[in-house]
Design an enzyme around this catalytic site. Structure first.
Site, PDB file in Angstrom:
ATOM      1  N   TYR A   1      -5.266  -6.741  -3.457  1.00  0.00           N
ATOM      2  CA  TYR A   1      -6.453  -6.137  -2.862  1.00  0.00           C
ATOM      3  C   TYR A   1      -7.301  -7.184  -2.172  1.00  0.00           C
ATOM      4  O   TYR A   1      -7.479  -8.285  -2.669  1.00  0.00           O
ATOM      5  CB  TYR A   1      -7.373  -5.549  -3.945  1.00  0.00           C
ATOM      6  CG  TYR A   1      -6.878  -4.309  -4.584  1.00  0.00           C
ATOM      7  CD1 TYR A   1      -6.479  -3.220  -3.827  1.00  0.00           C
ATOM      8  CD2 TYR A   1      -6.852  -4.204  -5.970  1.00  0.00           C
ATOM      9  CE1 TYR A   1      -6.052  -2.068  -4.443  1.00  0.00           C
ATOM     10  CE2 TYR A   1      -6.429  -3.052  -6.584  1.00  0.00           C
ATOM     11  CZ  TYR A   1      -6.023  -1.987  -5.821  1.00  0.00           C
ATOM     12  OH  TYR A   1      -5.613  -0.854  -6.428  1.00  0.00           O
TER      13      TYR A   1
ATOM     14  N   HIS B   1     -14.405   6.051  -6.745  1.00  0.00           N
ATOM     15  CA  HIS B   1     -13.439   4.960  -6.831  1.00  0.00           C
ATOM     16  C   HIS B   1     -13.096   4.580  -8.269  1.00  0.00           C
ATOM     17  O   HIS B   1     -12.312   3.650  -8.489  1.00  0.00           O
ATOM     18  CB  HIS B   1     -13.969   3.713  -6.108  1.00  0.00           C
ATOM     19  CG  HIS B   1     -13.836   3.790  -4.613  1.00  0.00           C
ATOM     20  ND1 HIS B   1     -14.910   3.795  -3.768  1.00  0.00           N
ATOM     21  CD2 HIS B   1     -12.738   3.892  -3.826  1.00  0.00           C
ATOM     22  CE1 HIS B   1     -14.476   3.881  -2.518  1.00  0.00           C
ATOM     23  NE2 HIS B   1     -13.177   3.945  -2.527  1.00  0.00           N
TER      24      HIS B   1
ATOM     25  N   ARG C   1      -9.733  -0.776   8.212  1.00  0.00           N
ATOM     26  CA  ARG C   1      -8.850  -1.484   7.296  1.00  0.00           C
ATOM     27  C   ARG C   1      -7.606  -0.639   7.109  1.00  0.00           C
ATOM     28  O   ARG C   1      -7.588   0.541   7.465  1.00  0.00           O
ATOM     29  CB  ARG C   1      -9.527  -1.737   5.941  1.00  0.00           C
ATOM     30  CG  ARG C   1      -9.776  -0.477   5.139  1.00  0.00           C
ATOM     31  CD  ARG C   1     -10.472  -0.781   3.828  1.00  0.00           C
ATOM     32  NE  ARG C   1      -9.606  -1.437   2.870  1.00  0.00           N
ATOM     33  CZ  ARG C   1      -8.968  -0.813   1.876  1.00  0.00           C
ATOM     34  NH1 ARG C   1      -9.110   0.479   1.711  1.00  0.00           N
ATOM     35  NH2 ARG C   1      -8.216  -1.477   1.032  1.00  0.00           N
TER      36      ARG C   1
ATOM     37  N   GLU D   1      -2.477   4.190   5.591  1.00  0.00           N
ATOM     38  CA  GLU D   1      -3.734   4.798   6.019  1.00  0.00           C
ATOM     39  C   GLU D   1      -4.493   3.821   6.902  1.00  0.00           C
ATOM     40  O   GLU D   1      -4.809   2.711   6.473  1.00  0.00           O
ATOM     41  CB  GLU D   1      -4.605   5.132   4.797  1.00  0.00           C
ATOM     42  CG  GLU D   1      -4.024   6.210   3.923  1.00  0.00           C
ATOM     43  CD  GLU D   1      -4.850   6.441   2.654  1.00  0.00           C
ATOM     44  OE1 GLU D   1      -4.532   7.405   1.931  1.00  0.00           O
ATOM     45  OE2 GLU D   1      -5.798   5.660   2.382  1.00  0.00           O
TER      46      GLU D   1
ATOM     47  N   LYS E   1       0.014   3.274  -7.947  1.00  0.00           N
ATOM     48  CA  LYS E   1       0.497   3.892  -6.728  1.00  0.00           C
ATOM     49  C   LYS E   1       1.633   4.882  -6.983  1.00  0.00           C
ATOM     50  O   LYS E   1       2.177   5.471  -6.043  1.00  0.00           O
ATOM     51  CB  LYS E   1       0.917   2.817  -5.718  1.00  0.00           C
ATOM     52  CG  LYS E   1      -0.300   2.054  -5.146  1.00  0.00           C
ATOM     53  CD  LYS E   1       0.081   1.009  -4.129  1.00  0.00           C
ATOM     54  CE  LYS E   1      -1.129   0.214  -3.645  1.00  0.00           C
ATOM     55  NZ  LYS E   1      -1.962   0.920  -2.660  1.00  0.00           N
TER      56      LYS E   1
END
Lengths: 321, 346
Positions: free
Chosen positions: B37, B193, B223, B265, B317
């Site tokens: 990340y 989140h 991003r 994305e 994920k």
């Protein structure tokens, strides 16, 4: 990154002397383009090139958010200030080219409110003029209570009463004084949000009265006047950039950092939004914390500074920039 | 450039595919051979002609088919499109941003004529020709967010800004990677989140929120985010988990190249002018493993990224079930040669 990195070229289309201390400035895009839409409560940063000095001051937009052809701000002359308002009053005239930032809103209406209760003191009226235009267009109930020192200094009082009728109540210190806050705040419908912009004492009184009456904090909104104070010159070492910079008496630390080409975040330029919070590496001396952002512990620690409004006095100040 | 819109499906027979010319413009999400990340945000400037970063809202060969898939999802489940009552102004901001951008960037596909409040909008690929009064929702068949959301690829969330936080108060979400608008609507930035592992401890969200709260008008950012999806299915929502969850059990070493899709994305962030809200488009790009490895750099790098992915992320994920065979399959495309920096193919 900051809004004032991407400036919009404008021409001063009109300068109006509102009263002995306030002038209104209107701007149009230099090529006649539409200016960005905005929301009531937004401000722009006006860049002032005064000889070799570059100042950037934030002013609330008072024109209607639905008017894209031009923007209007009002500037109260402050002869003891850093010279920005003096420059606007003395040097800026119709036809002059200037640069402004895109609008930034740190004082927006909460669109969930069942009613907007606005309390203005003096030049703090300007963001509310735009907000009232917005609320009235959206059909949202609102009420403005506007206090000024004297009728002669009460900018726009008459025209606001003409435009918004009974939604506007005016008060003058020379004719009975300001609103009875306890009475005003104790009798509002559920879901009302209160907004205050004006002198420090007025903001504190509204926030305290509302809080004491049990208003939820999320329903109390305020905006301090945005202007960095003057002070003595000092110098600062920027650790990452590896340079020493000098801050002039009428320059803010933020402006000096920007003039050196060193990147620094910022938005409100008035110590309220927190964006320019910077770590202090070394502080041998005293920081004059003029912001509304840091808490008492952070101030006492001497590990943080808000360069937009705060200054330094002492042997050495080193920042993490 | 005229785009040939593909006639394809994202469900049942899954006829979705990328044409050979579309493959190199895929927004491959790994600039290095290792993934962790980061608040990997950059200005959303026009970048690299032909890439998905060239225009404000990228239109590609999947546009028409994606809009048909969205209509199917909304017909089944109207809860995928929700706006709290105070978000109407933001909906109109969204209408303006998309129409102005698309008419400017794709004049052969979209036309916008503005005469005061009176707007005339032509969307040729979707055969829409509408005239309406800007700001008057009664003139539209639905909420302004839904109206324009049915004409722009990607999911769109609109975040209200107040109390020093962002609130997920509106969205049209039909192509999501396993999150639910119906569950999240009304939540603040930290609440929605909350399920993300590791990032909270790294302070990623504190920094991201500070960045977003100060996002200026006219300076959008972007991003990339990624996951893997079995089959080119856009609607991998929690609501429909029974439809797509079992797909994971169908992956074998033989079908991995066609079954597993890299799902990227392209997230962009826009300050909206009249509402002071933030528009958060989440544009999904899908590419089968067989298509990814046609670019040697991507094949090598994807192997290294997958092989070294932290276990928490494999789990989060949803890759656990087929991760080992995927790494094994990808290894045949990694000859150990160094890869060039950046995401674009060599």
């Amino acid at each position: 990154m900051s809004a004032s990195d991407h400036l919009i070229p404008v021409v001063v289309s009109k300068v109006v002397e509102v009263n002995s201390i306030i002038k209104r400035f209107e701007f149009k895009h230099i090529h006649g383009n539409e200016l960005p839409a905005f929301s009531g409560g937004a401000h722009i940063v006006v860049e002032m090139l005064d000889g070799s000095t570059k100042r950037k001051n934030a002013y609330s937009l008072m024109s209607s958010p639905f008017e894209r052809g031009q923007y209007a701000i009002s500037v109260r002359r402050d002869d003891d200030g850093r010279g920005g308002s003096k420059f606007m009053h003395e040097k800026v005239e119709a036809g002059m080219k200037m640069n402004i930032s895109a609008p930034v809103n740190l004082f927006s209406l909460d669109l969930r409110a069942r009613k907007h209760l606005m309390i203005a003191g003096g030049i703090g009226i300007t963001p509310f003029i735009a907000q009232m235009a917005q609320a009235s267009e959206l059909g949202a109930p609102f009420e403005l209570h506007y206090a000024a020192r004297t009728a002669a200094q009460a900018a726009y009082m008459d025209s606001l009463q003409d435009r918004f009728g009974d939604n506007v109540t005016c008060y003058c210190d020379d004719a009975g004084g300001g609103p009875d806050l306890a009475e005003l705040l104790s009798d509002q419908p559920l879901g009302t949000h209160v907004y205050v912009c004006g002198p420090k004492g007025m903001i504190e009184a509204v926030v305290k009265t509302a809080t004491d009456l049990g208003w939820p904090a999320a329903h109390i909104h305020f905006e301090h006047f945005l202007s960095p104070p003057v002070g003595q010159a000092f110098s600062v070492h920027l650790a990452k950039a590896g340079i020493d910079i000098a801050v002039g008496p009428e320059q803010s630390l933020l402006e000096a950092i920007e003039a050196s080409g060193t990147p620094v975040n910022c938005l409100c330029r008035g110590g309220a939004c927190g964006q320019c919070e910077t770590r202090v590496v070394t502080c041998d001396g005293d920081i004059a914390h003029n912001d509304h952002w840091l808490d008492d512990d952070q101030r006492a620690s001497k590990q943080f500074i808000m360069p937009c409004v705060s200054r330094f006095r002492g042997e050495r100040l080193e920042l993490d920039l | 450039m005229t785009i040939q819109f593909r006639n394809e499906t994202f469900r049942n027979d899954f006829t979705y595919a990328n044409s050979p010319g579309n493959i190199p413009r895929f927004p491959f999400p790994f600039p290095e051979d290792v993934y962790m990340y980061s608040t990997n945000v950059e200005p959303h400037h026009a970048t690299r002609a032909g890439s998905p970063f060239e225009h404000a809202f990228d239109v590609d060969e999947h546009y028409v088919a994606e809009m048909k898939d969205r209509a199917l999802v909304l017909a089944d489940d109207p809860g995928r499109c929700q706006a709290l009552p105070h978000m109407e102004t933001a909906g109109w901001d969204f209408v303006e941003l998309v129409m102005v951008s698309k008419a400017r960037d794709y004049p052969d596909l979209f036309e916008l004529t503005i005469d005061g409040d009176r707007w005339h909008w032509i969307n040729k690929p979707l055969q829409i020709d509408d005239t309406f009064i800007f700001g008057d929702s009664s003139a539209l068949p639905c909420h302004p967010m839904e109206y324009i959301g049915r004409q722009v690829q990607g999911d769109h969330a609109i975040l209200d800004q107040r109390d020093g936080n962002l609130w997920l108060d509106a969205g049209i979400i039909t192509a999501q990677a396993d999150w639910s608008l119906d569950f999240d609507v009304g939540m603040n930035f930290f609440e929605w989140h909350a399920p993300v592992p590791l990032a909270h401890e790294l302070g990623v969200f504190q920094r991201a929120l500070k960045f977003l709260l100060s996002l200026p008008q006219g300076q959008p950012s972007r991003r990339l985010n990624w996951t893997l999806t079995v089959n080119p299915r856009l609607d991998t929502s929690p609501e429909n988990y029974p439809k797509w969850g079992p797909d994971r059990t169908t992956v074998t070493p033989e079908n991995i190249g066609e079954k597993i899709h890299l799902r990227v994305e392209l997230q962009t962030f826009w300050r909206l002018p009249r509402s002071n809200a933030i528009l958060f488009p989440i544009r999904t790009y899908l590419m089968a493993m067989n298509e990814v490895v046609t670019q040697p750099k991507w094949g090598r790098r994807l192997h290294r990224v997958m092989r070294d992915l932290r276990p928490e992320l494999v789990e989060y994920k949803g890759l656990s079930r087929y991760h080992p065979i995927l790494v094994e399959w990808l290894s045949q495309f990694d000859d150990g040669a160094p890869t060039s920096p950046g995401i674009f193919p060599d």
